[in-house]
Design an enzyme around this catalytic site. Structure first.
Site, PDB file in Angstrom:
ATOM      1  N   GLU A  70       0.832  -1.209   0.000  1.00 13.52           N
ATOM      2  CA  GLU A  70       0.000   0.000   0.000  1.00 13.52           C
ATOM      3  C   GLU A  70       0.866   1.259   0.000  1.00 13.52           C
ATOM      4  O   GLU A  70       0.520   2.258  -0.645  1.00 13.52           O
ATOM      5  CB  GLU A  70      -0.924   0.002   1.218  1.00 13.52           C
ATOM      6  CG  GLU A  70      -2.020  -1.047   1.172  1.00 13.52           C
ATOM      7  CD  GLU A  70      -2.912  -0.884  -0.053  1.00 13.52           C
ATOM      8  OE1 GLU A  70      -3.436   0.230  -0.274  1.00 13.52           O
ATOM      9  OE2 GLU A  70      -3.064  -1.866  -0.809  1.00 13.52           O
ATOM     10  N   TRP A 123       1.960   1.726  -3.486  1.00 15.18           N
ATOM     11  CA  TRP A 123       0.881   2.342  -4.281  1.00 15.18           C
ATOM     12  C   TRP A 123       0.942   3.864  -4.149  1.00 15.18           C
ATOM     13  O   TRP A 123       0.723   4.593  -5.120  1.00 15.18           O
ATOM     14  CB  TRP A 123      -0.486   1.852  -3.801  1.00 15.18           C
ATOM     15  CG  TRP A 123      -1.007   0.634  -4.487  1.00 15.18           C
ATOM     16  CD1 TRP A 123      -1.041  -0.638  -3.989  1.00 15.18           C
ATOM     17  CD2 TRP A 123      -1.600   0.553  -5.793  1.00 15.18           C
ATOM     18  NE1 TRP A 123      -1.602  -1.500  -4.902  1.00 15.18           N
ATOM     19  CE2 TRP A 123      -1.955  -0.791  -6.017  1.00 15.18           C
ATOM     20  CE3 TRP A 123      -1.856   1.490  -6.787  1.00 15.18           C
ATOM     21  CZ2 TRP A 123      -2.565  -1.216  -7.192  1.00 15.18           C
ATOM     22  CZ3 TRP A 123      -2.473   1.067  -7.974  1.00 15.18           C
ATOM     23  CH2 TRP A 123      -2.809  -0.267  -8.163  1.00 15.18           C
ATOM     24  N   TRP A 132     -21.988  11.662 -19.004  1.00 16.54           N
ATOM     25  CA  TRP A 132     -22.414  11.503 -17.619  1.00 16.54           C
ATOM     26  C   TRP A 132     -23.817  12.064 -17.430  1.00 16.54           C
ATOM     27  O   TRP A 132     -24.227  13.007 -18.102  1.00 16.54           O
ATOM     28  CB  TRP A 132     -21.448  12.241 -16.685  1.00 16.54           C
ATOM     29  CG  TRP A 132     -20.014  11.843 -16.810  1.00 16.54           C
ATOM     30  CD1 TRP A 132     -19.024  12.533 -17.439  1.00 16.54           C
ATOM     31  CD2 TRP A 132     -19.406  10.646 -16.302  1.00 16.54           C
ATOM     32  NE1 TRP A 132     -17.833  11.863 -17.355  1.00 16.54           N
ATOM     33  CE2 TRP A 132     -18.028  10.695 -16.664  1.00 16.54           C
ATOM     34  CE3 TRP A 132     -19.882   9.546 -15.582  1.00 16.54           C
ATOM     35  CZ2 TRP A 132     -17.133   9.691 -16.323  1.00 16.54           C
ATOM     36  CZ3 TRP A 132     -18.979   8.545 -15.246  1.00 16.54           C
ATOM     37  CH2 TRP A 132     -17.634   8.611 -15.611  1.00 16.54           C
ATOM     38  N   TRP A 165     -16.490  11.189 -12.297  1.00 14.34           N
ATOM     39  CA  TRP A 165     -15.599  10.883 -11.173  1.00 14.34           C
ATOM     40  C   TRP A 165     -14.929  12.132 -10.622  1.00 14.34           C
ATOM     41  O   TRP A 165     -14.581  12.189  -9.428  1.00 14.34           O
ATOM     42  CB  TRP A 165     -14.531   9.867 -11.600  1.00 14.34           C
ATOM     43  CG  TRP A 165     -13.620  10.315 -12.709  1.00 14.34           C
ATOM     44  CD1 TRP A 165     -13.785  10.095 -14.051  1.00 14.34           C
ATOM     45  CD2 TRP A 165     -12.402  11.055 -12.587  1.00 14.34           C
ATOM     46  NE1 TRP A 165     -12.750  10.658 -14.759  1.00 14.34           N
ATOM     47  CE2 TRP A 165     -11.889  11.246 -13.887  1.00 14.34           C
ATOM     48  CE3 TRP A 165     -11.689  11.571 -11.511  1.00 14.34           C
ATOM     49  CZ2 TRP A 165     -10.696  11.941 -14.147  1.00 14.34           C
ATOM     50  CZ3 TRP A 165     -10.498  12.267 -11.757  1.00 14.34           C
ATOM     51  CH2 TRP A 165     -10.021  12.443 -13.058  1.00 14.34           C
ATOM     52  N   TRP A 190      -9.583   7.406  -7.522  1.00 15.27           N
ATOM     53  CA  TRP A 190     -10.829   7.668  -8.255  1.00 15.27           C
ATOM     54  C   TRP A 190     -10.753   7.163  -9.685  1.00 15.27           C
ATOM     55  O   TRP A 190     -11.721   6.582 -10.201  1.00 15.27           O
ATOM     56  CB  TRP A 190     -11.145   9.165  -8.220  1.00 15.27           C
ATOM     57  CG  TRP A 190     -11.946   9.526  -7.010  1.00 15.27           C
ATOM     58  CD1 TRP A 190     -11.486   9.998  -5.816  1.00 15.27           C
ATOM     59  CD2 TRP A 190     -13.361   9.382  -6.859  1.00 15.27           C
ATOM     60  NE1 TRP A 190     -12.525  10.155  -4.930  1.00 15.27           N
ATOM     61  CE2 TRP A 190     -13.690   9.798  -5.545  1.00 15.27           C
ATOM     62  CE3 TRP A 190     -14.383   8.952  -7.696  1.00 15.27           C
ATOM     63  CZ2 TRP A 190     -15.003   9.788  -5.061  1.00 15.27           C
ATOM     64  CZ3 TRP A 190     -15.690   8.937  -7.222  1.00 15.27           C
ATOM     65  CH2 TRP A 190     -15.988   9.353  -5.930  1.00 15.27           C
ATOM     66  N   ASN A 198     -10.624   2.641   3.620  1.00 13.76           N
ATOM     67  CA  ASN A 198     -10.266   2.517   2.210  1.00 13.76           C
ATOM     68  C   ASN A 198     -11.220   1.617   1.434  1.00 13.76           C
ATOM     69  O   ASN A 198     -11.580   1.923   0.289  1.00 13.76           O
ATOM     70  CB  ASN A 198      -8.839   1.995   2.057  1.00 13.76           C
ATOM     71  CG  ASN A 198      -8.381   2.053   0.609  1.00 13.76           C
ATOM     72  OD1 ASN A 198      -8.332   3.109   0.011  1.00 13.76           O
ATOM     73  ND2 ASN A 198      -8.057   0.896   0.040  1.00 13.76           N
TER      74      ASN A 198
END
Length: 465
Positions: free
Chosen positions: A263, A266, A294, A347, A370, A329
């Protein structure tokens, strides 16, 4: 007497700080300078919770610096002008600072480089952007090969250094803003204690692999806000992860600690992506997805923001964030998927709302998360992977403990219906003091229908390339 400015940005700590160490080695006097940049202070991406969190750290840092004999100097204004002014007032010959890699930070720092003598140090990430590249010198855009190359490099230096005393010239400092509500402990000592507790032998890091997905269990480190502002160094966190891997007495413990290290990698990955591909700050990594049509229904967006969608796990997460400035998370992924894939809302609307609410709101990590969920990014989830909020709730909050904590209207709903309260009869709802449409909303969309609508919208873009 040689004077050096230590320009604090995202390294609000005294330990393990390469910029401070460089300043101490270069100067007999050190000026710890924090600049309130109006471009950031007034940004629509910066919410009050994170500002309060930052101010709380500045107050604590002021006291920590004073304990070493120095003074934290606060100024407000455009950075080049402020730095020029402080150099003129103090006779400082050099500025030192830790690099930052957001698009705005890079533009700002180029202006400073062009005008003033400054030396940069690394430290924001374990391996800095530009250090983890493919054999042909290009950046990685997929996490798994990035992580393999990241791990193949020499381990990032922990830079475990103890600060020593220093003096600061007598300069004017603007008053620190008033301290707002502190939702979590502030200060370097608190962050270091949290890291030590999480990574100790037999600690939560050794069950992180499973605990991280269960929002009611508190199985995560909760260190992300401190890493975001550099209250704790990335190198120290990574060193603690490696120490936990080595110290674990069971294979499952080692695997869990390795998951936590992943993590942290990341976090590096998304920082590198933003550095190499700055267009992701305002658009899709894969530009064709900017053509998605959208729905962007304002009423549904507001219901999502306020935790009034009628889907308990979604509403619990959104309310947790509103009240505490933090969200688990796993629930971040669920709530993001619901906005994009169930409500078919851009988003970027959700990304901005999260940045306005989260203590750990980080341009790189928030954007990367996102875009992963929306299927528009690098390691994008397949566009057809759409989280079912009901099954996600049942899987990761089976007893409904998390939901009941943040959605008290559902406190009396039994486990069988806690993630599907609409299945209760009207008589049962009355008995539980929870009438759908009154105390708690009915679902604002039907998930199966919404899923098909989203697949159709994405299909148009994919087929038309």
């Amino acid at each position: 007497m040689t004077t050096v400015i230590w320009w604090l940005r995202r390294d609000l700590r005294l330990h393990d700080n390469q910029a401070l160490q460089l300043a101490l080695s270069k100067g007999e006097e050190v000026i710890p300078l924090f600049i309130l940049d109006p471009r950031l202070w007034g940004s629509p991406y910066v919410g009050q919770k994170r500002l309060d969190f930052l101010v709380g750290h500045l107050w604590q840092l002021r006291d920590d610096v004073a304990a070493l004999g120095g003074r934290l100097i606060l100024r407000q204004g455009e950075p080049v002008s402020v730095l020029k002014g402080v150099m003129a007032e103090s006779g400082a010959s050099l500025i030192v600072a830790e690099r930052d890699y957001t698009p705005y930070a890079q533009q700002r720092d180029k202006r400073v480089e062009a005008a003033l003598p400054i030396e940069w140090v690394a430290g924001l990430y374990g391996h800095q952007p530009g250090e983890v590249l493919k054999k042909d010198g290009t950046p990685y855009t997929v996490f798994t090969p990035f992580s393999r190359s990241w791990r193949a490099l020499p381990a990032p230096m922990g830079w475990e250094s103890e600060p020593r005393g220093f003096i600061t010239p007598d300069l004017h400092s603007e008053p620190l803003p008033p301290v707002g509500e502190m939702l979590v402990p502030v200060g370097e000592a608190a962050a270091r204690a949290m890291l030590a507790e999480f990574t100790k032998r037999g600690g939560k890091v050794e069950v992180y692999g499973e605990g991280r997905d269960r929002p009611a269990e508190g199985g995560t480190s909760r260190l992300s806000p401190y890493l975001r502002f550099g209250v704790i160094a990335a190198g120290r966190a990574l060193a603690a992860a490696r120490g936990a891997i080595a110290a674990a007495e069971t294979e499952s413990g080692r695997e869990s600690a390795t998951v936590w290290e992943t993590e942290l990698i990341w976090r590096d990955f998304y920082g590198h992506i933003l550095h190499h591909f700055p267009h992701v700050r305002y658009g899709s990594f894969r530009p064709k997805y900017d053509r998605i049509v959208w729905r962007n229904d304002p009423g549904e967006f507001e219901a999502w923001c306020q935790g009034r969608t009628g889907y308990p796990i979604v509403d619990a997460g959104m309310r947790q964030m509103l009240q505490t400035g933090w969200m688990h998370n796993r629930v971040r992924m669920i709530t993001a998927s619901f906005l994009v894939k169930d409500l078919l809302i851009d988003w970027r609307w959700g990304e901005r709302w999260f940045m306005q609410q989260l203590l750990d709101g980080d341009p790189a990590s928030n954007n990367g998360g996102w875009q992963w969920t929306a299927g528009t990014g690098t390691d994008a989830a397949p566009y057809f992977r759409i989280f079912n909020p009901t099954s996600q709730g049942k899987k990761f909050d089976p007893e409904g403990v998390y939901v009941r904590q943040w959605v008290p209207e559902l406190a009396k709903v039994p486990n069988k219906y806690i993630h599907e309260p609409w299945r209760l009869s009207v008589a049962e709802q009355k008995r539980m003091g929870m009438i759908l449409g009154e105390r708690y909303p009915r679902p604002i969309v039907e998930h199966k229908e919404a899923r098909e609508r989203t697949l159709a919208a994405y299909k148009v873009v994919r087929e038309n390339g």
